[in-house]
Structures are given as C-alpha cells and as structure tokens.
Enzyme design. Structure first.
Site, PDB file in Angstrom:
ATOM      1  N   ARG A  73       0.470  -1.203  -0.313  1.00 50.28           N
ATOM      2  CA  ARG A  73       0.314  -0.275   0.237  1.00 50.28           C
ATOM      3  C   ARG A  73       0.885   1.278   0.024  1.00 50.28           C
ATOM      4  O   ARG A  73       1.782   1.318   0.956  1.00 50.28           O
ATOM      5  CB  ARG A  73      -1.282   0.215   1.732  1.00 50.28           C
ATOM      6  N   GLU A 102      -3.634   8.353  -5.411  1.00 55.04           N
ATOM      7  CA  GLU A 102      -3.324   6.986  -6.594  1.00 55.04           C
ATOM      8  C   GLU A 102      -5.000   7.724  -7.601  1.00 55.04           C
ATOM      9  O   GLU A 102      -5.986   7.661  -7.436  1.00 55.04           O
ATOM     10  CB  GLU A 102      -3.895   5.629  -6.299  1.00 55.04           C
ATOM     11  N   HIS A 121      -0.054   0.290 -10.414  1.00 56.04           N
ATOM     12  CA  HIS A 121      -1.053  -0.381  -9.615  1.00 56.04           C
ATOM     13  C   HIS A 121      -1.615  -1.838 -10.174  1.00 56.04           C
ATOM     14  O   HIS A 121      -2.748  -1.966 -10.313  1.00 56.04           O
ATOM     15  CB  HIS A 121      -1.815  -0.177  -8.857  1.00 56.04           C
TER      16      HIS A 121
END
Length: 376
Positions: A73, A102, A121
């Site tokens: 994370r 993000e 990601h």
C-alpha cells in the site's frame, strides 16, 4: 516485511537467488531487518501501525545503497522522505506499484525520479494474473464442494501447496481423531486439556503440524452440540516422538488424549488414565489403530461401533448378523484383545447409522459389556 501469502511466496523465490542463505529464511525484528537488508520488499496492509513505517528516521538506519520494493500500500512509505533518501544515495533504487495518492500527480518527484521504477498499481490486473486468479477460484470452489481443504482458506494455517498435498490424508485423520475423541467423553464432563502426539522420523523443522492441530480442533469442536461437552477454557498441547527410520512418510501415527474426564466407553481410557485414540494412514486411507490400550485396525470411513466384549468364539458373527438383519452394511471389522479369552474390543465400521433398536439388540448380547456408536 509482512509474511502473509504474498510475502511468503516472495521469500520462497528469493531463497533461490541468495546462495548464501539458500538453506532457509530467518525471521528478525524490524530494526534489525532495516539495518541489515540489501533489499526491502513490503507486503503488509496499511494500518495505523504501518502508516509511513518507512520515513526519515528509518531510512537513516538503513545500509547505504539499499533497494526498496513496495507492492503493498502506498501509505506505508513516507513518499517525501523516500525522495530525500534517493537523492542522498541511501536508497539506490525503488520499485513502486502503489502510491499514497492514486493516480499520482503528473509532476510527482517520486514518479519522475531517475532511480525509481513505477507501475500503475497492477496488482492482479494483468491478463495472466486475472486468468490465474480465475483458475484458482474455480479450483477452490470445486475442492470445497468436494469437502477438500482449501489451501487459501483465511481461517486455516497457510501451508505451501506441495506440503498440503503430502499432508492431505493426515489432515483427514487428524480431524476424525478429534471427532472420535470428543464423542467418547461422557457424563457432561468439561474438557480442559487435550494432548496431541505426532510420531515421525522427520526432524521437527521438517514437519509443520499447524494444519493438523487446526483440524484436530475442528474435529473436537464440531460435534459438541450433539455430545454436550463443555469446551470452555480448552488447552491443546503438542508433543513429538522422533522415530528411527525413513522420513519418507511425514508421520507414523497421530495420538489424541483427553485427560481428567469420564468416558462413554470405559475401555477408551488408557492405562495412564486418559481417553486415548490413535490413528495411522495406510495406503492413503486414515485408520483407527488404537482405542485406550486396545489395538484395533478399522478404516475411518462412515461411522464406527465400538464394543467391549468377552473374548469368545462367535462374537463377530453374532454382531454381524444383527447388523445384516437390520440392513446396516459393515465396511470393516477389527478385534483387539489384551489376552486370550479375556476382554476384547471390537471396532466395526458401518456405512449407515443403526437404529436405536439395532444398537439395543447389540447391547443385549450377554458377552458384550459396553458399546458406543460414534459418528464420523
């Protein structure tokens, strides 16, 4: 840092890259890890305890030239502190799949840094990963519908797939021994202590018994609503018996003992005073091989009737005839005795649950001193 499913898999693969430490993985504390590591790979969830766990203070404790991988994370790293560590040369390179915000800002110093490699990601978002996840889910559902143990169950100890395959028949054995043992407890007794003994020719480090313990616990807990046994404050202890011989099989036998309780079947009490059941795996099939001090040999399929009897001719035929007349199919039958013409214990595997009348007919046989029906 973080040793769940992903972290464990990374460690397993890293063993092949590190010849000096290929013999195993060493678990160390956080401060020692960051002070000695050449590569730091993050796999923990984002919690108040892990938020910005890598910051100016922790970067200052690291070896110069350390490399950071974060696929966990974004919030576990203080991103501004990471930029400063990169500029100072403390961190030689960073590979990041996750970010605090993000998508990250277009002018992010971290994303644009020449010594940072980034991915958007991806997680399990690649075509290959999506296909792998779909197959894994389908296999897990099929296995669950077949009653098999799932390697990815969230409430069971995580073991590698190859270990699970090897332990599979012993997992079944462990659960059924736990189920048998608790059903033998009588008189509304409260079970406080259960001792599990594993006999193996393998070294302790080569035998992971966490899953077996979990399945014994499952077997003990599930029948309690039928047998009315109090399990409050239950404590399970484990003991290993190291045997000579080939370590080809992970276990020679598993024994479950319950101390300081009454029993519905007095013969299940061993000479040392505990309810004792013991089992082995034979040709991939779990077998019950000991009840109390009596040696038996019966497959743990279907259900079991245990009878203590006077050791005399005709007993097997008499009991078998009653079961046959009541259309109860016998799968296995085994007799263990202490001495010729003394007492014996007969273990009978049955495919169906006998009626109360059938069990009463067995109990009315003059040579049978006690009996019990146990569900598997």
């Amino acid at each position: 840092m973080g040793f769940g499913k992903v972290g464990s898999e990374v460690a397993r693969r890293a063993k092949g890259l590190d010849r000096a430490r290929a013999v195993g993985v060493e678990l160390v504390g956080f401060d020692e890890a960051i002070a000695t590591a050449d590569f730091i790979s993050l796999h923990m969830p984002l919690t108040p305890a892990t938020s910005k766990v890598l910051n100016d203070e922790t970067f200052a404790k690291m070896k110069k030239g350390v490399r950071i991988v974060n696929v966990a994370r974004g919030g576990v790293i203080d991103e501004e502190a990471l930029v400063r560590a990169l500029d100072a040369g403390t961190v030689a390179q960073a590979a990041l799949d996750v970010f605090t915000e993000e998508p990250p800002a277009k002018d992010s110093k971290l994303v644009r840094h020449e010594r940072v490699t980034v991915t958007p990601h991806l997680g399990a978002s690649t075509t290959e990963a999506q296909e792998g996840v779909a197959i894994e889910i389908a296999e897990a559902v099929i296995g669950a519908l077949k009653g098999e143990l799932a390697a990815t169950a969230v409430n069971a100890p995580m073991v590698p797939a190859e270990v699970l395959t090897e332990l599979k028949p012993f997992v079944v054995l462990a659960e059924k021994l736990g189920r048998l043992a608790v059903q033998l407890v009588g008189g509304g007794s409260g079970v406080k202590t259960i001792k599990v003994t594993y006999a193996s020719a393998r070294a302790p480090d080569d035998l992971d018994t966490r899953l077996l313990r979990a399945m014994i616990t499952k077997g003990i807990i599930e029948p309690i609503f039928d047998v009315f046994v109090n399990l409050r404050g239950l404590r399970i202890t484990e003991e290993r018996v190291i045997l000579d011989g080939s370590p080809e099989s992970p276990l020679e036998y598993v024994q479950v003992q319950i101390a300081n309780v009454e029993s519905r079947f007095a013969s299940a009490i061993s000479d040392s005073g505990e309810i004792t059941v013991e089992g082995r795996v034979k040709d991939g099939i779990p077998h019950l091989t000991k009840v109390g001090s009596f040696e038996v040999d019966v497959s743990l399929e279907g259900s079991i009737i245990l009878c203590r009897q006077v050791d005399q001719p005709g007993m097997i035929g008499t009991v078998g005839t009653i079961l046959g007349e009541e259309n109860v199919n016998v799968s296995f039958m085994s007799v263990g005795r202490i001495a010729l013409r003394k007492q014996a214990v007969m273990a009978i595997g049955v495919d169906d649950q006998p009626s109360k009348e059938t069990l009463k007919r067995i109990g009315d046989i003059s040579a049978i001193e006690e009996f019990v029906f146990l569900k598997l």
